[in-house]
Write a protein that holds these residues in place. Sequence first.
Motif, PDB file in Angstrom:
ATOM      1  N   THR A 152       0.825  -1.202   0.108  1.00  0.00           N
ATOM      2  CA  THR A 152      -0.038  -0.018  -0.049  1.00  0.00           C
ATOM      3  C   THR A 152       1.004   1.270   0.002  1.00  0.00           C
ATOM      4  O   THR A 152       1.860   1.047   0.339  1.00  0.00           O
ATOM      5  CB  THR A 152      -0.825   0.175   1.145  1.00  0.00           C
ATOM      6  N   THR A 201      -1.270   5.536   3.752  1.00  0.00           N
ATOM      7  CA  THR A 201      -2.522   4.501   3.984  1.00  0.00           C
ATOM      8  C   THR A 201      -2.589   3.787   5.167  1.00  0.00           C
ATOM      9  O   THR A 201      -1.811   3.292   5.482  1.00  0.00           O
ATOM     10  CB  THR A 201      -2.793   3.609   2.504  1.00  0.00           C
ATOM     11  N   GLY A 242      -3.933   0.833   7.135  1.00  0.00           N
ATOM     12  CA  GLY A 242      -4.293  -0.601   7.215  1.00  0.00           C
ATOM     13  C   GLY A 242      -4.447  -1.378   8.448  1.00  0.00           C
ATOM     14  O   GLY A 242      -3.820  -0.946   9.129  1.00  0.00           O
ATOM     15  N   ARG A 286     -12.076   0.743  14.235  1.00  0.00           N
ATOM     16  CA  ARG A 286     -12.411   1.687  13.044  1.00  0.00           C
ATOM     17  C   ARG A 286     -11.901   3.048  13.153  1.00  0.00           C
ATOM     18  O   ARG A 286     -12.275   3.394  14.063  1.00  0.00           O
ATOM     19  CB  ARG A 286     -13.865   1.688  12.533  1.00  0.00           C
ATOM     20  N   GLU A 331     -10.660   6.691  10.139  1.00  0.00           N
ATOM     21  CA  GLU A 331     -11.013   7.045   8.803  1.00  0.00           C
ATOM     22  C   GLU A 331     -10.247   6.214   7.721  1.00  0.00           C
ATOM     23  O   GLU A 331      -9.179   6.104   8.035  1.00  0.00           O
ATOM     24  CB  GLU A 331     -10.510   8.692   8.779  1.00  0.00           C
ATOM     25  N   ASP A 332     -10.940   5.985   6.838  1.00  0.00           N
ATOM     26  CA  ASP A 332     -10.239   5.400   5.710  1.00  0.00           C
ATOM     27  C   ASP A 332      -9.351   4.118   5.849  1.00  0.00           C
ATOM     28  O   ASP A 332      -8.265   3.902   5.177  1.00  0.00           O
ATOM     29  CB  ASP A 332      -9.405   6.490   4.800  1.00  0.00           C
ATOM     30  N   THR A 350      -8.381   0.376   5.769  1.00  0.00           N
ATOM     31  CA  THR A 350      -8.464  -0.729   4.762  1.00  0.00           C
ATOM     32  C   THR A 350      -8.014  -2.020   5.595  1.00  0.00           C
ATOM     33  O   THR A 350      -6.980  -2.086   6.255  1.00  0.00           O
ATOM     34  CB  THR A 350      -7.586  -0.713   3.662  1.00  0.00           C
ATOM     35  N   ARG A 408      -9.043  -7.737   0.513  1.00  0.00           N
ATOM     36  CA  ARG A 408      -8.936  -6.237   0.695  1.00  0.00           C
ATOM     37  C   ARG A 408     -10.520  -5.741   0.811  1.00  0.00           C
ATOM     38  O   ARG A 408     -11.199  -6.092   0.010  1.00  0.00           O
ATOM     39  CB  ARG A 408      -8.257  -5.655  -0.324  1.00  0.00           C
ATOM     40  N   TRP A 441     -12.885  -2.533   2.681  1.00  0.00           N
ATOM     41  CA  TRP A 441     -12.731  -1.079   3.329  1.00  0.00           C
ATOM     42  C   TRP A 441     -13.485  -1.317   4.562  1.00  0.00           C
ATOM     43  O   TRP A 441     -14.809  -1.606   4.523  1.00  0.00           O
ATOM     44  CB  TRP A 441     -13.238   0.108   2.250  1.00  0.00           C
ATOM     45  N   ARG A 454     -15.133   0.898   5.855  1.00  0.00           N
ATOM     46  CA  ARG A 454     -16.714   1.801   5.988  1.00  0.00           C
ATOM     47  C   ARG A 454     -17.667   0.772   5.016  1.00  0.00           C
ATOM     48  O   ARG A 454     -18.707   1.472   4.597  1.00  0.00           O
ATOM     49  CB  ARG A 454     -16.338   3.150   5.307  1.00  0.00           C
ATOM     50  N   SER A 455     -17.551  -0.282   4.331  1.00  0.00           N
ATOM     51  CA  SER A 455     -18.262  -0.880   3.464  1.00  0.00           C
ATOM     52  C   SER A 455     -19.235  -1.558   4.134  1.00  0.00           C
ATOM     53  O   SER A 455     -19.401  -1.994   5.447  1.00  0.00           O
ATOM     54  CB  SER A 455     -17.309  -2.261   2.949  1.00  0.00           C
ATOM     55  N   ASP A 457     -10.516  -7.678  -5.323  1.00  0.00           N
ATOM     56  CA  ASP A 457      -9.972  -7.540  -3.842  1.00  0.00           C
ATOM     57  C   ASP A 457      -9.477  -8.688  -3.286  1.00  0.00           C
ATOM     58  O   ASP A 457      -8.947  -8.816  -2.206  1.00  0.00           O
ATOM     59  CB  ASP A 457     -11.052  -7.111  -3.202  1.00  0.00           C
TER      60      ASP A 457
END
Length: 211
Positions: A75, A79, A81, A118, A120-121, A123, A145, A147, A149-150, A182
């Motif tokens: 990544t 980012t 993760g 959890r 922000e953003d 993965t 993979r 996200w 927020r999914s 993914d």
Amino acid sequence: MTAPSDLVAILLATRIQRPECPSLAEWLPNWRSGQTLHAAGGSFTAAVACALQADRLAWAFFSGYQGAIQAAFETSAGTLGAFAANEVQRKITEVETTLHQQDGQMVVKGSKSWVLARTEDLTLFVLARRDGGPATGPGSLCIVRLWARSLGVDFGDARAQAVVPEMPHSAIRLQSVVEPSDALAGDGYADYAKPFRLREDVFVTACTLAY
């Protein structure tokens, strides 16, 4: 990659400025700034450089862990993760989270007991059993993979860790549709889960020493 001599130069030349960051939300802008500044040196150098600016152990640990994630899953710098592997009372090679076909879609389903809470953003890189593959051994596990927020990703209550309480973890439940792209190439255990443990130890130890 930055040469070892360049990393030593960073360690010796750095003027320690450690802004107070009681929470992850306050630490992230500093971490991302350091990531951007040292990205060209590779994930290890960037992680150690960020740890130098940490005002507490939690953010040094965080910097090392994120560096290991970046190295393992390729990544980009900055980012966020998390590796979602652990399941209660199961060996890592015996996980029951699955990646399977359902109504013409690929679905990852299961639960993990200990994942970075959890934020922000975030993965997730989920260790799952590939439906239709071998029951055990090579090819039985994969990395998906996903996200945070999914739809279908549900985090439990955040729990503080004793040593680094500022970096809470939680359990998660998964029942989420993913794209074929993914599912990362390679074997989930041999190519990712097994080498990640050593990589995480190296990165986190280096960042703790830098701190």
